[in-house]
Design an enzyme around this catalytic site. Sequence first.
Site, short mmCIF file in Angstrom:
data_model
loop_
_atom_site.label_atom_id
_atom_site.label_comp_id
_atom_site.label_asym_id
_atom_site.label_seq_id
_atom_site.Cartn_x
_atom_site.Cartn_y
_atom_site.Cartn_z
N GLY A 108 1.00 -1.02 -0.43
CA GLY A 108 -0.49 -0.14 0.26
C GLY A 108 0.86 1.10 -0.36
O GLY A 108 0.63 2.15 -0.55
N SER A 182 -3.68 8.73 7.95
CA SER A 182 -2.80 8.50 7.28
C SER A 182 -1.12 9.01 7.14
O SER A 182 -1.93 9.63 5.82
CB SER A 182 -3.80 7.94 6.20
N GLN A 184 0.44 7.36 4.48
CA GLN A 184 0.44 7.55 3.18
C GLN A 184 -0.75 8.79 2.37
O GLN A 184 0.18 8.98 1.09
CB GLN A 184 -0.20 6.28 2.90
N ASP A 335 0.96 -0.19 13.16
CA ASP A 335 1.48 -1.29 12.43
C ASP A 335 1.28 -2.11 13.88
O ASP A 335 1.84 -3.78 13.19
CB ASP A 335 2.69 -1.66 11.58
N LYS A 362 -6.20 -2.59 6.01
CA LYS A 362 -4.21 -3.29 5.70
C LYS A 362 -3.97 -4.07 4.71
O LYS A 362 -5.19 -4.08 4.24
CB LYS A 362 -3.39 -2.94 7.28
C1 S3P Z 1 2.88 3.55 5.99
C2 S3P Z 1 1.71 4.07 6.44
C3 S3P Z 1 1.20 3.63 7.81
C4 S3P Z 1 1.16 2.10 7.75
C5 S3P Z 1 2.26 1.54 6.87
C6 S3P Z 1 3.32 2.84 5.71
C7 S3P Z 1 3.82 4.97 5.43
O1 S3P Z 1 -0.29 3.54 6.64
O2 S3P Z 1 0.26 1.83 8.11
O3 S3P Z 1 2.54 0.36 6.77
O4 S3P Z 1 5.08 4.48 5.16
O5 S3P Z 1 3.50 5.93 4.94
P1 S3P Z 1 -1.23 4.69 6.57
O6 S3P Z 1 -0.72 5.88 5.90
O7 S3P Z 1 -2.39 3.97 5.24
O8 S3P Z 1 -1.84 4.95 8.32
#
Ligand code: S3P
Length: 452
Positions: A108, A182, A184, A335, A362
């Site tokens: 993701g 988030s 991400q 996580d 997730k």
């Molecule tokens: C991450 C953000 C998290 C995390 C993922 C890594 C990142 O996700 O769960 O393993 O590197 O930005 P979300 O931003 O969707 O919470």
Amino acid sequence: MPTSSATGHGTGDPVPARSRPSPALSGRVRVPGDKSVSHRALILGALSRGETHIRGLLEGEDVLNTAKAVGQLGAQVERLGDGEWRVKGVGVGGFRAPDAPLDFGNSGTGVRLMMGAVAGNPIAATFDGDASLRKRPMRRVLDPLVTMGVEVVDAAEGGRLPLRMQGLADLSAFTYETPVPSAQVKSAVLLAGLAASGETVVKEREATRDHTERMLAHFGAELKVEPFGTHGRTITLPGRPDLVGAPVVVPSDPSSAGFPLVAAVIVPGSDIIIADMMMNPLRIGLLTTLKEMGANIEILAERTEGGEAVADIRVRHSRLRGVEVPAERAPSMIDEYPVLAVAAAFAEGRTIMRGLAELRVKESDRLAAVADGIAACGIPHEVVGDDLIVEGSPVVPGGGPVATHMDHRIAMAFLVLGLATRDGVAIDDTTFIATSFPTFMPMMRGLGAVID
Ligand code: S3P
């Protein structure tokens, strides 16, 4: 939309495993490089002028897929040695159209950050992933990118993968308050904002991991970070910075460290050291929670390396008590809930983990996967709304087989659980562990864990 079959995991046969009651764990380990920092080092290296030299890159499947994708977009990516990589970037707006779909496998982070990175280039690209990634929501990233000017040419139902996106050179900068906590989503908007002519502003009510902001500054962007509300932040990024390649040292992944850490806490007699763990305050909610539960954790040799705080962590077997974990702590340990649920199973009394809605989206529906897994191991629990409540006990039966649903962290958490149970724990598949922690099995066995 052509559904080109995604390569990577999910295509091979599952490899089950069983962890068994183990003798005291001992030794000193260093877990691999941080996954979040590794993705970002490759992506920002590709978006910069000149060379980025990376040390300690996590060579797990997820990160290798990102390395391949930035290569398909025109960056030169070369492996120089163990964890040592060089990226010759193309600069902001310099990506070329890839001639094949970009396949992110299980990741993701890879796909969502790369959608942001591709957005500011006048090219079309198809994004795809494995069966797990194809189920995950992408609208959370597409919606703000579309507001900035991106066109979604084609997508599977609900805006999911595989999807084809058309970027453009001149995106509109805007102010966006993320509807979900988030990193991400925040990062995708900031990466797109690099190609916009004005200031892109991202507001988040809960502060999430800030590796993108730190690394953007390291590569020469002049962004501003200010408080927003009680727990949040506002990030302001002026567009079109001159990003210049920079050396990156990737610190050890605190999310991976969570597995040996909890293993040592629950296996009687254990005493281990986890060296060089990243101590970024937005990543160490698990340490805070375990300490509140009474875990015997010592933080040694705190220092700064490569712009991040790191420390060696000494962990000993501990008698735990149940606690209530507040919802606002979730972003700093998002996580780590599967492995926290494992620790909670051995605590005296009940542990209440609040505000876990994001766990449902997730690599699997982790709230359901954890609840089903602990049920299969004889651990009393309840899911109430978005809260998980675990009733701990000094003797945990174990059992299984636990269904891991293409989710590396479910696999590792339940193997850790088995080490301190009466009967051990069987899981249905270990192959996805390679996405984030390829050395998990030998490292755990090296500490004394019995896994076969
Ligand atoms: C991450 C953000 C998290 C995390 C993922 C890594 C990142 O996700 O769960 O393993 O590197 O930005 P979300 O931003 O969707 O919470």
